[in-house]
Design an enzyme around this catalytic site. Structure first.
Site, short mmCIF file in Angstrom:
data_model
loop_
_atom_site.label_atom_id
_atom_site.label_comp_id
_atom_site.label_asym_id
_atom_site.label_seq_id
_atom_site.Cartn_x
_atom_site.Cartn_y
_atom_site.Cartn_z
CE LYS A 277 -1.40 2.15 3.72
NZ LYS A 277 -0.45 2.87 4.58
CG ASP B 142 -2.73 -4.51 4.79
OD1 ASP B 142 -2.15 -4.43 5.89
OD2 ASP B 142 -3.72 -3.80 4.50
CG HIS B 143 2.37 -3.47 7.82
ND1 HIS B 143 1.80 -2.28 7.41
CD2 HIS B 143 2.44 -3.37 9.17
CE1 HIS B 143 1.56 -1.52 8.45
NE2 HIS B 143 1.94 -2.14 9.54
CE LYS C 48 0.25 -4.79 12.57
NZ LYS C 48 1.53 -4.27 13.01
CG ASP D 169 -1.67 6.25 6.55
OD1 ASP D 169 -0.93 5.80 5.66
OD2 ASP D 169 -1.34 6.33 7.75
CG HIS E 234 -3.24 -1.04 7.76
ND1 HIS E 234 -2.59 -1.85 6.86
CD2 HIS E 234 -2.46 0.06 7.88
CE1 HIS E 234 -1.46 -1.27 6.48
NE2 HIS E 234 -1.37 -0.11 7.08
CE LYS F 133 0.03 8.61 11.24
NZ LYS F 133 0.64 7.31 11.54
C1 BG6 Z 1 1.16 2.34 7.84
C2 BG6 Z 1 0.69 3.76 7.84
O1 BG6 Z 1 0.61 1.64 6.75
O2 BG6 Z 1 0.75 1.72 9.05
C3 BG6 Z 1 1.25 4.50 9.03
O3 BG6 Z 1 1.07 4.40 6.64
C4 BG6 Z 1 0.93 3.78 10.30
O4 BG6 Z 1 0.78 5.84 9.08
C5 BG6 Z 1 1.30 2.31 10.21
O5 BG6 Z 1 1.65 4.39 11.35
C6 BG6 Z 1 0.79 1.54 11.40
O6 BG6 Z 1 1.35 0.27 11.40
P1 BG6 Z 1 1.52 -0.52 12.75
O7 BG6 Z 1 2.03 -1.86 12.31
O8 BG6 Z 1 2.47 0.25 13.60
O9 BG6 Z 1 0.14 -0.57 13.35
#
Ligand code: BG6
Length: 491
Positions: A146, A175-176, A180, A233, A238, A338
């Site tokens: 993304k 998608d990271h 998890k 974002d 996510h 945030k």
């Molecule tokens: C990213 C966003 O994809 O995910 C960031 O662009 C955000 O803004 C981050 O901080 C959050 O990832 P995690 O793994 O810390 O929840």
């Protein structure tokens, strides 16, 4: 594996440490090599030295020199511009050399660790250089992370563009969040146990809250973030992953397409949002100055790279409905922001209250509803809250918990979250990758919100202090429904 944008942040922070972890776990093929490709002038030797230095900062466990040396011998670097066809020819030659040296047999994993504006261009160049042809049993895949598009139209265009070169089974949109453990565990929890599924529906569940709250601000990413905002974002990617895994029907098998079809169906079942809904059910916020766990924090508009009169939201809360038999009438409340009071990502399932108050002639006035909380970070686990009788002659209750804690029950594991995603891309398992239709379905849900928010800029920004739980309107969204957000209070 070819890493486009190899000199950037993602490579040193996530990709290399994860690949190294895979090597340690013996999950990296012996016939493996990495070719880094980026615009910075650098030799292979310098690239290797830099990565060795970076690992000192970003590896989560002590480096085992024997494995690192093995790994390093397989890393190369090619300098080039993504728009330069000649550079892709040089890359191709390097890959032939690597095939010869390391027996990589022409299999390619192209990882686009670059700014999104280069996605289409790189895929196009790969096509022109005949670098993504799958023949003679060789595979060639492209990994894209993304943001996949900026809105529905740009996501559709990007899908169209890359599909001129690649077939859907070659594209891994990752998608990271899906890397998890606790997110992957949602499926095991729901479908690997028989007690929860029968109550996982509108008859027993009052509502669902999905929260991804961060204490950090925009850090060094003000320039990108100011053009994106919290909604783009975090939500179509996510948060919708969390929502679709929570709400999907049981798939008929664990095959990539069976699972992804069910996730896509949930996204398609989200009730379309009218402009009136946006005004009533969606809340945006922007942080002002304040104090967080880490100390005093400046307002969003004072962050580097952010316009001093920016109207970009750093907080978004949405109330969504899923129009299907399982979820009709069960609101899904999503929020992300945030500079919030606490870092917490979780899914809270609130069950219905008991149908009547059996204990009305006792001091018990209100029974708390049962709540199942899937904690994704920083705590990782699952908690079920229920009422229990307080000891003593008088009938009264207290709220207690049954809980599963990943670290306590299974031991601490070190993972950047990318290991599983990379491993799956290499083995060709697309279960955790997004299909084109899923990405577009996510954008389609939030497009009306983007449109209304753009047409009616918020006049009261900033509207929440750094270190708080977001704007008052977010709490009102809940209180109008007789509900409240679960905040720091664990139950
Ligand atoms: C990213 C966003 O994809 O995910 C960031 O662009 C955000 O803004 C981050 O901080 C959050 O990832 P995690 O793994 O810390 O929840």
């Amino acid at each position: 594996m070819i890493i486009f944008g190899a000199s950037g942040d993602l490579t040193k922070r996530k990709l290399i440490p994860s690949l190294y972890n895979l090597a340690v776990a013996n999950l990296l093929c012996q016939k493996f090599a990495i070719v880094g490709f980026a615009v910075d002038a650098m030799t292979t030797e310098v690239f290797r030295q830099q990565l060795t230095e970076d690992m000192k900062n970003f590896a989560e466990t002590p480096i085992e020199p024997k494995i690192w040396d093995w790994f390093l011998e397989r890393i190369y670097y090619i300098q080039g511009d993504f728009q330069d066809a000649g550079a892709f020819e040089r890359l191709k030659q390097q890959l032939d050399h690597v095939d010869h040296e390391h027996g990589t047999e022409g299999n390619r994993l192209h990882y686009l660790a670059v700014a999104p504006r280069f996605f289409g261009e790189i895929v196009n160049q790969l096509g022109k250089a005949s670098m993504v042809i799958q023949e003679n049993g060789q595979w060639s895949r492209v990994v894209i992370e993304k943001p996949f598009g900026h809105d529905l139209e740009s996501a559709q265009k990007l899908n169209r563009d890359i599909k001129q070169v690649l077939s859907e089974d070659q594209i891994f949109r990752i998608d990271h969040y899906l890397g998890k453990e606790t997110v992957q565990n949602i499926m095991v929890f729901r479908f690997g146990n028989s007690v929860f599924e029968p109550i996982w529906n509108r008859h027993f569940i009052d509502h669902v809250q999905i929260t991804a709250a961060e204490t950090v601000g925009v850090e060094h990413r003000g320039g990108y973030y100011d053009t994106a905002g919290a909604l783009r974002d975090m939500v179509p990617n996510h948060l919708f992953q969390l929502l679709s895994l929570t709400a999907m029907e049981p798939p008929v098998s664990f095959d990539a397409d069976a699972v992804r079809q069910e996730q896509a169906d949930v996204l398609h079942a989200i009730q379309p949002t009218s402009p009136e809904d946006v005004l009533r059910k969606m809340v945006r916020g922007q942080y002002g100055a304040g104090t967080t766990e880490e100390g005093p924090a400046v307002a969003y508009r004072a962050e580097p790279g952010v316009a001093p009169d920016s109207n970009t939201e750093t907080f978004a809360a949405l109330k969504l409905s899923i129009d299907n038999w399982r979820w009709a009438g069960v609101p899904f409340y999503l929020r992300t922001g945030k500079r919030m009071a606490q870092r917490v990502t979780e899914i809270a399932i609130q069950f219905c209250r008991p149908p009547f108050v059996l204990f009305r002639n006792t001091p018990i006035k209100n029974l708390d509803p049962n709540r199942l909380v899937i904690q994704i970070q920083p705590e990782e686990g699952i908690t079920l809250g229920f009422s229990a009788k307080l000891p003593g002659p008088v009938m009264n209750t207290g709220l207690v918990k049954m809980d599963f804690d990943y670290a306590r029950d299974f031991g601490k594991t070190y993972s950047s979250g990318y290991e599983r995603l990379l491993y799956d891309c290499m083995t060709g398992d697309a279960t955790l990758s997004q299909r084109a239709d899923m990405v577009e379905a996510g954008w389609a849900v939030i497009q009306p919100v983007l449109d209304v928010w753009k047409a009616l800029p918020e006049r009261n920004f900033p509207n929440y202090a750094s270190g708080s739980w977001g704007p008052a309107a977010a709490a009102e969204l809940m209180s109008r429904d007789g509900r409240e957000w679960r905040t720091a209070d664990p139950s």
